[in-house]
Design an enzyme around this catalytic site. Structure first.
Site, mmCIF file in Angstrom:
data_model
loop_
_atom_site.group_PDB
_atom_site.id
_atom_site.type_symbol
_atom_site.label_atom_id
_atom_site.label_comp_id
_atom_site.label_asym_id
_atom_site.label_seq_id
_atom_site.Cartn_x
_atom_site.Cartn_y
_atom_site.Cartn_z
ATOM 1 N N GLU A 228 0.837 -1.209 0.000
ATOM 2 C CA GLU A 228 0.000 0.000 0.000
ATOM 3 C C GLU A 228 0.874 1.262 0.000
ATOM 4 O OE1 GLU A 228 -3.976 0.330 2.079
ATOM 5 O OE2 GLU A 228 -2.721 1.462 3.483
ATOM 6 N N ASP B 141 -15.862 0.771 6.149
ATOM 7 C CA ASP B 141 -15.891 -0.146 7.283
ATOM 8 C C ASP B 141 -16.986 0.373 8.202
ATOM 9 O OD1 ASP B 141 -15.457 -1.317 9.853
ATOM 10 O OD2 ASP B 141 -13.434 -1.883 9.215
HETATM 11 C C1 4YA Z 1 -7.720 -2.042 7.543
HETATM 12 O O1 4YA Z 1 -6.977 1.438 8.971
HETATM 13 C C2 4YA Z 1 -8.267 -3.152 8.439
HETATM 14 O O2 4YA Z 1 -7.215 -3.901 8.978
HETATM 15 C C3 4YA Z 1 -9.113 -2.536 9.562
HETATM 16 O O3 4YA Z 1 -9.717 -3.587 10.285
HETATM 17 C C4 4YA Z 1 -10.203 -1.623 8.984
HETATM 18 O O4 4YA Z 1 -11.121 -2.387 8.230
HETATM 19 C C5 4YA Z 1 -9.559 -0.555 8.108
HETATM 20 O O5 4YA Z 1 -8.760 -1.185 7.081
HETATM 21 C C6 4YA Z 1 -10.572 0.338 7.433
HETATM 22 O O6 4YA Z 1 -2.778 3.541 7.814
HETATM 23 C C7 4YA Z 1 -12.258 0.700 12.506
HETATM 24 C C8 4YA Z 1 -11.178 1.108 11.655
HETATM 25 C C9 4YA Z 1 -9.788 1.162 12.213
HETATM 26 C C10 4YA Z 1 -8.898 1.543 11.092
HETATM 27 C C11 4YA Z 1 -7.460 1.716 11.330
HETATM 28 C C12 4YA Z 1 -6.765 2.281 10.093
HETATM 29 C C13 4YA Z 1 -5.767 0.847 8.492
HETATM 30 O O7 4YA Z 1 -5.021 1.868 7.850
HETATM 31 C C14 4YA Z 1 -3.762 1.429 7.389
HETATM 32 C C15 4YA Z 1 -3.013 2.612 6.806
HETATM 33 C C16 4YA Z 1 -3.928 0.322 6.381
HETATM 34 O O8 4YA Z 1 -4.595 0.815 5.229
HETATM 35 C C17 4YA Z 1 -4.731 -0.798 6.973
HETATM 36 O O9 4YA Z 1 -4.973 -1.748 5.968
HETATM 37 C C18 4YA Z 1 -6.046 -0.289 7.533
HETATM 38 O O10 4YA Z 1 -6.727 -1.317 8.244
#
Ligand code: 4YA
Ligand code: UDP
Ligand code: MN
Length: 344
Positions: free
Chosen positions: A295, A318
């Site tokens: 990413e 989400d």
């Molecule tokens: C992913 O997000 C998943 O692991 C999480 O469970 C969630 O679905 C998220 O996508 C939208 O900084 C309740 C949300 C908490 C989110 C925490 C931040 C994460 O951001 C990262 C970049 C990466 O993109 C992760 O994949 C992402 O977490």
């Protein structure tokens, strides 16, 4: 008195005369100005659908407008155009009838990894894709798994193909996730050019929950991360160490894109994946790994190769996130998982 008032009233001849002149005048107008032809069926339909579209856009923009008004944050992601004039796709910004016709013979690939425990997400992913993803179009699913035998084939509509491919199961989840770039470099070069026009790459731990169609297609497109869509660029979780090939200096970058949904023309994804994979290899040689693996590399690529279309967080949501009431269509949503459990 009587004589006086009589003299003020116009005579009967005068009234009749005026009327005749007026009628002649009206007839004159009618002869001179041809009456407009009744609108053709086609014009009527266009006019009607314009009105319907306007109404739909008005309604669809409602939530976005409310968001624009109610948050005091960076609003760039709420626009419908980026500063480089790429469309940002929010509900109501496109006319699907026109786009569906344009894409009547377009072939679309959907690329997904379901390795180790993530195989459990595959069936709901594919079933939801049958319901919402590119319905009515030609779709090939490119599924990569270490458990081909465990795949449950969904009931598929005509014109849809399921390809199953074996892939090694890396031990670390980070390596599984990054492996996708390597596989993309191979498939976008060797196989996909003759099979599909556009490729869409997705995480498997997601389900389609509303329409996702040809409105997303473009030479190169990516989705704004639902956690950072109102954030200032200095808080984006880009890779900030200059030693990494994914490095993005402060002051650069427009959006934080999420690697869970992006795509483009096959040759564009070939270029993208080759650049990202080379970055991953360079970092590995230095014994480092970018903060958010592929990413981070994807984000770096998109800083210097601007996407031609940007997808709003409607395309990755989400339901645990705040502000969901402003997101009218939650088209592709995360399946909640126990991170520790699935990654072990
Ligand atoms: C992913 O997000 C998943 O692991 C999480 O469970 C969630 O679905 C998220 O996508 C939208 O900084 C309740 C949300 C908490 C989110 C925490 C931040 C994460 O951001 C990262 C970049 C990466 O993109 C992760 O994949 C992402 O977490
Ligand atoms: N993945 C997989 N098996 C794994 C780890 C990851 O198949 O053991 C694939 C899967 O497609 C997954 C994607 O890599 O959706 C990205 O990982 P994950 O969804 O866990 O990342 P998150 O979205 O939670 O950051
Ligand atoms: Mn995921």
């Amino acid at each position: 008195m009587q004589g006086n008032s009589k003299s003020m009233l116009p005579s009967r001849t005068y009234i009749i005369g005026t009327l005749v002149v007026f009628i002649l005048f009206l007839i004159g107008i009618c002869i001179q100005i041809p009456t407009p032809a009744a609108p053709s069926k086609q014009e009527e339909t266009n006019h009607c659908s314009d009105q319907v579209t306007e109404k739909a856009i008005e309604l669809a923009h409602c939530e976005r407008k409310l968001l624009v008004k109610s948050v005091n944050k960076r609003k760039m992601a709420l626009n419908v155009l980026t500063p480089w004039l790429a469309p940002i796709i929010w509900d109501g910004t496109y006319n699907l009838n026109i786009l569906d016709k344009q894409h009547s013979s377009t072939r679309i690939g959907l690329f997904v990894f379901a390795v180790k425990k993530y195989i459990r997400f595959l069936q709901p992913f594919l079933e939801s894709a049958e319901r919402y993803f590119m319905v009515g179009h030609k779709v090939t699913y490119y599924v990569f798994t270490d458990k081909v035998d465990e795949v449950v084939k969904p009931k598929m509509a005509d014109g849809r193909i399921l390809q199953l491919h074996n892939v090694v199961a890396d031990q670390r989840w980070q390596d599984v996730s990054m492996r996708r770039m390597e596989i993309l470099t191979v498939y976008t070069k060797e196989y996909m050019p003759s099979e599909i026009d556009y490729l869409v790459c997705a995480d498997v731990d997601m389900v389609f929950n509303d329409h996702v169609g040809v409105e997303i297609l473009g030479d190169l497109f990516a989705t704004i991360h639902p956690v950072f869509f109102l954030s200032e660029p200095q808080s984006f979780t880009y890779e900030r160490r200059p030693i990494s090939a994914a490095y993005i200096p402060y002051g650069q970058g427009d959006f934080y894109y999420m690697a869970a949904f992006y795509g483009g023309k096959v040759d564009e994804i070939y270029k993208l994946s080759t650049t990202c994979q080379n970055g991953i290899i360079e970092d590995k040689k230095k014994n480092i790994e970018a903060l958010w693996q592929e990413e981070s590399h994807l984000n770096r690529y998109l800083v210097y190769n601007k996407p031609t279309k940007v997808l709003s967080p409607e395309y990755i949501w989400d339901t645990n996130l705040p502000l969901g009431e402003f997101i009218k269509k939650k088209r592709f949503i995360a399946v909640h998982k126990d991170h520790q459990e699935v990654r072990n």
